[in-house]
Design a protein around this motif. Structure first.
Motif, PDB file in Angstrom:
ATOM      1  N   ARG A 245       0.813  -1.219   0.000  1.00 21.09           N
ATOM      2  CA  ARG A 245       0.000   0.000   0.000  1.00 21.09           C
ATOM      3  C   ARG A 245       0.845   1.268   0.000  1.00 21.09           C
ATOM      4  NH1 ARG A 245      -2.901  -2.815   4.077  1.00 21.09           N
ATOM      5  NH2 ARG A 245      -2.142  -1.382   5.661  1.00 21.09           N
ATOM      6  N   ASP A 257     -16.241  -5.309  -5.215  1.00 20.08           N
ATOM      7  CA  ASP A 257     -15.669  -5.931  -4.031  1.00 20.08           C
ATOM      8  C   ASP A 257     -14.145  -6.004  -4.069  1.00 20.08           C
ATOM      9  OD1 ASP A 257     -18.094  -6.171  -2.801  1.00 20.08           O
ATOM     10  OD2 ASP A 257     -18.453  -8.218  -3.465  1.00 20.08           O
ATOM     11  N   LEU A 260     -13.765  -2.738  -2.410  1.00 20.74           N
ATOM     12  CA  LEU A 260     -14.406  -2.547  -1.103  1.00 20.74           C
ATOM     13  C   LEU A 260     -13.988  -3.561  -0.058  1.00 20.74           C
ATOM     14  CD1 LEU A 260     -16.672  -0.333  -0.423  1.00 20.74           C
ATOM     15  CD2 LEU A 260     -16.001  -0.555  -2.796  1.00 20.74           C
ATOM     16  N   ILE A 261     -13.660  -4.799  -0.482  1.00 24.42           N
ATOM     17  CA  ILE A 261     -13.235  -5.787   0.521  1.00 24.42           C
ATOM     18  C   ILE A 261     -11.970  -5.307   1.249  1.00 24.42           C
ATOM     19  CG2 ILE A 261     -12.269  -8.105   0.875  1.00 24.42           C
ATOM     20  CD1 ILE A 261     -14.330  -9.204  -1.063  1.00 24.42           C
ATOM     21  N   PRO A 262     -10.905  -4.952   0.537  1.00 29.63           N
ATOM     22  CA  PRO A 262      -9.721  -4.526   1.307  1.00 29.63           C
ATOM     23  C   PRO A 262      -9.973  -3.266   2.115  1.00 29.63           C
ATOM     24  CG  PRO A 262      -9.400  -4.200  -1.056  1.00 29.63           C
ATOM     25  CD  PRO A 262     -10.642  -5.018  -0.903  1.00 29.63           C
ATOM     26  N   LYS A 264     -12.786  -2.046   3.498  1.00 34.50           N
ATOM     27  CA  LYS A 264     -13.592  -2.245   4.715  1.00 34.50           C
ATOM     28  C   LYS A 264     -12.938  -3.235   5.675  1.00 34.50           C
ATOM     29  CE  LYS A 264     -17.925  -0.574   2.997  1.00 34.50           C
ATOM     30  NZ  LYS A 264     -19.381  -0.668   2.982  1.00 34.50           N
ATOM     31  N   THR A 265     -12.165  -4.187   5.132  1.00 34.95           N
ATOM     32  CA  THR A 265     -11.450  -5.109   6.024  1.00 34.95           C
ATOM     33  C   THR A 265     -10.433  -4.345   6.862  1.00 34.95           C
ATOM     34  OG1 THR A 265     -11.752  -6.945   4.488  1.00 34.95           O
ATOM     35  CG2 THR A 265      -9.977  -7.171   6.085  1.00 34.95           C
ATOM     36  N   LEU A 266      -9.781  -3.369   6.234  1.00 28.40           N
ATOM     37  CA  LEU A 266      -8.790  -2.563   6.956  1.00 28.40           C
ATOM     38  C   LEU A 266      -9.444  -1.604   7.926  1.00 28.40           C
ATOM     39  CD1 LEU A 266      -6.317  -1.656   4.100  1.00 28.40           C
ATOM     40  CD2 LEU A 266      -5.790  -2.965   6.165  1.00 28.40           C
ATOM     41  N   ASP A 267     -10.575  -1.017   7.537  1.00 26.56           N
ATOM     42  CA  ASP A 267     -11.124   0.066   8.350  1.00 26.56           C
ATOM     43  C   ASP A 267     -12.597   0.226   8.046  1.00 26.56           C
ATOM     44  OD1 ASP A 267     -11.773   2.417   9.662  1.00 26.56           O
ATOM     45  OD2 ASP A 267      -9.782   3.256   9.323  1.00 26.56           O
ATOM     46  N   MET A 268     -13.410  -0.375   8.898  1.00 29.30           N
ATOM     47  CA  MET A 268     -14.845  -0.354   8.671  1.00 29.30           C
ATOM     48  C   MET A 268     -15.446   1.019   8.933  1.00 29.30           C
ATOM     49  SD  MET A 268     -17.492  -2.150   7.845  1.00 29.30           S
ATOM     50  CE  MET A 268     -19.283  -2.061   7.999  1.00 29.30           C
TER      51      MET A 268
ATOM     52  N   PRO B 236     -20.148  -9.381   0.650  1.00 31.32           N
ATOM     53  CA  PRO B 236     -18.720  -9.698   0.703  1.00 31.32           C
ATOM     54  C   PRO B 236     -17.855  -8.592   1.303  1.00 31.32           C
ATOM     55  CG  PRO B 236     -19.650 -10.305  -1.431  1.00 31.32           C
ATOM     56  CD  PRO B 236     -20.712  -9.553  -0.707  1.00 31.32           C
ATOM     57  N   THR B 238     -18.424  -6.453   3.752  1.00 34.56           N
ATOM     58  CA  THR B 238     -18.479  -6.182   5.191  1.00 34.56           C
ATOM     59  C   THR B 238     -18.289  -7.432   6.041  1.00 34.56           C
ATOM     60  OG1 THR B 238     -20.893  -6.329   5.115  1.00 34.56           O
ATOM     61  CG2 THR B 238     -19.948  -4.134   4.986  1.00 34.56           C
ATOM     62  N   PHE B 240     -15.651  -9.304   6.369  1.00 31.67           N
ATOM     63  CA  PHE B 240     -14.285  -9.538   6.851  1.00 31.67           C
ATOM     64  C   PHE B 240     -13.810  -8.455   7.808  1.00 31.67           C
ATOM     65  CE2 PHE B 240     -14.660 -11.441   2.592  1.00 31.67           C
ATOM     66  CZ  PHE B 240     -14.456 -12.763   2.936  1.00 31.67           C
ATOM     67  N   THR B 241     -14.716  -7.595   8.250  1.00 28.34           N
ATOM     68  CA  THR B 241     -14.330  -6.569   9.208  1.00 28.34           C
ATOM     69  C   THR B 241     -14.096  -7.225  10.568  1.00 28.34           C
ATOM     70  OG1 THR B 241     -16.612  -6.176   9.825  1.00 28.34           O
ATOM     71  CG2 THR B 241     -15.752  -4.874   8.005  1.00 28.34           C
ATOM     72  N   ARG B 245     -15.772 -10.789  11.757  1.00 30.29           N
ATOM     73  CA  ARG B 245     -14.937 -11.997  11.802  1.00 30.29           C
ATOM     74  C   ARG B 245     -15.141 -12.815  13.070  1.00 30.29           C
ATOM     75  NH1 ARG B 245     -10.873  -8.350  10.044  1.00 30.29           N
ATOM     76  NH2 ARG B 245      -9.820  -8.485  12.037  1.00 30.29           N
ATOM     77  N   PRO B 262      -8.937 -10.501   1.537  1.00 34.06           N
ATOM     78  CA  PRO B 262      -9.015 -10.148   2.960  1.00 34.06           C
ATOM     79  C   PRO B 262      -7.929 -10.822   3.786  1.00 34.06           C
ATOM     80  CG  PRO B 262     -10.855 -11.557   2.307  1.00 34.06           C
ATOM     81  CD  PRO B 262     -10.166 -11.135   1.048  1.00 34.06           C
ATOM     82  N   LEU B 266      -5.071  -8.567   5.728  1.00 31.52           N
ATOM     83  CA  LEU B 266      -4.964  -8.586   7.187  1.00 31.52           C
ATOM     84  C   LEU B 266      -3.589  -9.035   7.648  1.00 31.52           C
ATOM     85  CD1 LEU B 266      -8.375 -10.155   8.193  1.00 31.52           C
ATOM     86  CD2 LEU B 266      -7.543  -7.887   8.817  1.00 31.52           C
TER      87      LEU B 266
END
Lengths: 320, 320
Positions: A245, A257, A260-262, A264-268, B236, B238, B240-241, B245, B262, B266
């Motif tokens: 990054r 996705d 959006l997956i990375p 929101k996974t990092l920071d919802m 998909p 949301t 993996f937040t 999880r 994800p 992580l």
């Protein structure tokens, strides 16, 4: 500097996060005026009525430009009768921004289902704002979190349709829009764009899909020929790691996705949606109406607060 | 308890991470025997030759079961002449595990391109191991990181092919395999399975793709009818937040990057690949040969160390 904050769906979490955002920002700013029915905020905090993008005593009471609701707002129970007021709030915010009275607009979450049932023809805010500002077809969405910026080339379509829609031209257009926005809105003079692959491991030289060679690599070559610092196609699963990054300013992604997956996974909670390609500055929180928790006090205002701060920052950068 | 650790590609980072893993684990275990050409580890650490899955003085020197190379291994410059030795190392490890002499196997990274050029017909380790153990068609891949477990229903195919391959039956099969593995290998008595949606927002009731209703929901209903705690289809982006999880033990994903983005976002360095559906225990580090940094000392041994530890843990759970 005044930000116009729209009402959003009055039965969602918009009213409570608006009040929470005012409490967080009343001292430090940025200041905003709320375009909503006064009852929505008046029940929770001191407010005063304004006639335009006036702030009055922002540090002491919330400025509200009245947009009356047709029906009482019940948290968690949206009512299509309020669709005209929800839409009017957005239209009025755009008018204030186009006239220069507001420096930016921030939108509270709306429900597409509620507006659709009232005849609203747009898929969402972004397309409506493009139509209101006469820029349809040039709008793009950037999601911004503290550790990552992403721009999806295709957005609210099925995954299969996203594959069918992916073209070299669409990737180039999204990347150009992202490049221009990073320079003008984020004050990054030489933006670095990382263009994602589409397939596992970016296709491994055509062994798992050929879109990288057929569609994506030509886009990267064309962008580089224009002097844009575009690299890739990167293997999608390793381009969002902490080490990767740091090497780019925005990731150009091919489907919803993948972007959006990375993020929101990092920071919802701190993600902000920024609409690129409009003549006005517009941001929004990166979540929906959350009808299921509206009125319970469990909603997080962090994303709205981040959206207000980022809108102010973009407006400052544009006025450099 | 002895783990058989394969050679992997001798020109990749396998040799150096093997020595680093021995240094990390020589005191605490788990202990392992390396199935490789003695020159690969002998240059960097003390070693002793063994004839089978003997450990000897593991705390003091590395046990090596010799698999001679045809050509000298040059870091970063793979040689197809060594393909037979790479393959023999895997075959020998499987024999040790099937006979009970080894309690698990852990595989160092191989290069599909190198093996393919030597006529190796399998897409990768997983399929080769299924063939060697007579379980072809029942194998599945689970990726395990400290914060997340994922099982992709389709793996090394293009994204378009993944969409074409997705069926209710394949989802059910992957979920059953995951459920059985969580009980037997991870000692989770009532595993909670979160089944991903495929489309943005899980399709929003068919507005953006109908696979959720047509393919995924029927799989979830069938699994629940069998008594498996399967829920979904979840949006998909949301699922993996951090908050989400905690509510499941494994995410069943439909395509490679839905699972891998994800997981690697992580935790790039501690992911472990576990092959499910085999009669033997097999794990591997979740990265490739990294020819570009082989021999530079920059490789991280963390994933291999995690793979060795997890293999031992799974073997212990199976022997409860």
């Amino acid at each position: 500097m005044t930000i116009a904050l729209t009402m959003g769906d009055p039965s969602g979490i918009g009213p409570e996060i608006t009040v929470a955002a005012w409490q967080a920002l009343r001292g430090s700013g940025p200041a905003f005026v709320v375009l909503a029915d006064p009852s929505l905020v008046g029940a929770y905090a001191p407010m005063h009525i304004v006639a335009g993008a006036d702030l009055g005593r922002f540090a002491e009471t919330i400025p509200v430009l009245p947009i009356p609701l047709a029906a009482a707002a019940v948290p968690g129970a949206p009512d299509a009768a309020n669709a005209p007021a929800i839409i009017a709030s957005i239209e009025q915010a755009v008018r204030l921004a186009l006239s220069g009275a507001a420096t930016a607009i921030v939108t509270n979450p709306i429900s597409k289902a509620v507006l659709k049932s009232a005849g609203f023809p747009h898929p969402g805010h972004t397309e409506f704002l493009a139509a209101l500002t006469g820029t349809t077809g040039h709008e793009a969405m950037m999601l911004v979190a503290p550790e990552l910026r992403v721009v999806p080339v295709t957005i609210h379509v099925s995954l299969r349709q996203a594959l069918d829609m992916l073209t070299t031209e669409r990737i180039i257009e999204a990347a150009r829009t992202a490049q221009a926005a990073l320079r003008r809105d984020f004050a990054i003079e030489q933006p670095r764009l990382a263009i994602a692959g589409l397939n596992p491991h970016a296709g491994e030289l055509g062994h798992m899909g050929d879109e990288e060679q057929r569609i994506i690599a030509p886009a990267i070559a064309a962008l580089r020929a224009e002097g844009i610092d575009a690299t890739g196609p990167w293997p999608p699963d390793t381009m969002f790691t902490a080490g990767a990054r740091g090497k780019y300013d925005v990731a150009i992604c091919h489907y919803h996705d993948q972007a959006l997956i990375p993020l929101k996974t990092l920071d919802m909670w701190n993600g902000v949606n920024v609409t690129l390609g409009l003549p006005i500055v517009r941001t929004s929180p990166d979540h929906g109406t959350a009808f299921d928790i509206a009125g319970t006090g469990r909603a997080h205002p962090a994303s709205l607060i981040a959206a207000l701060r980022l809108a102010a920052e973009i407006a400052r950068n544009r006025n450099r």
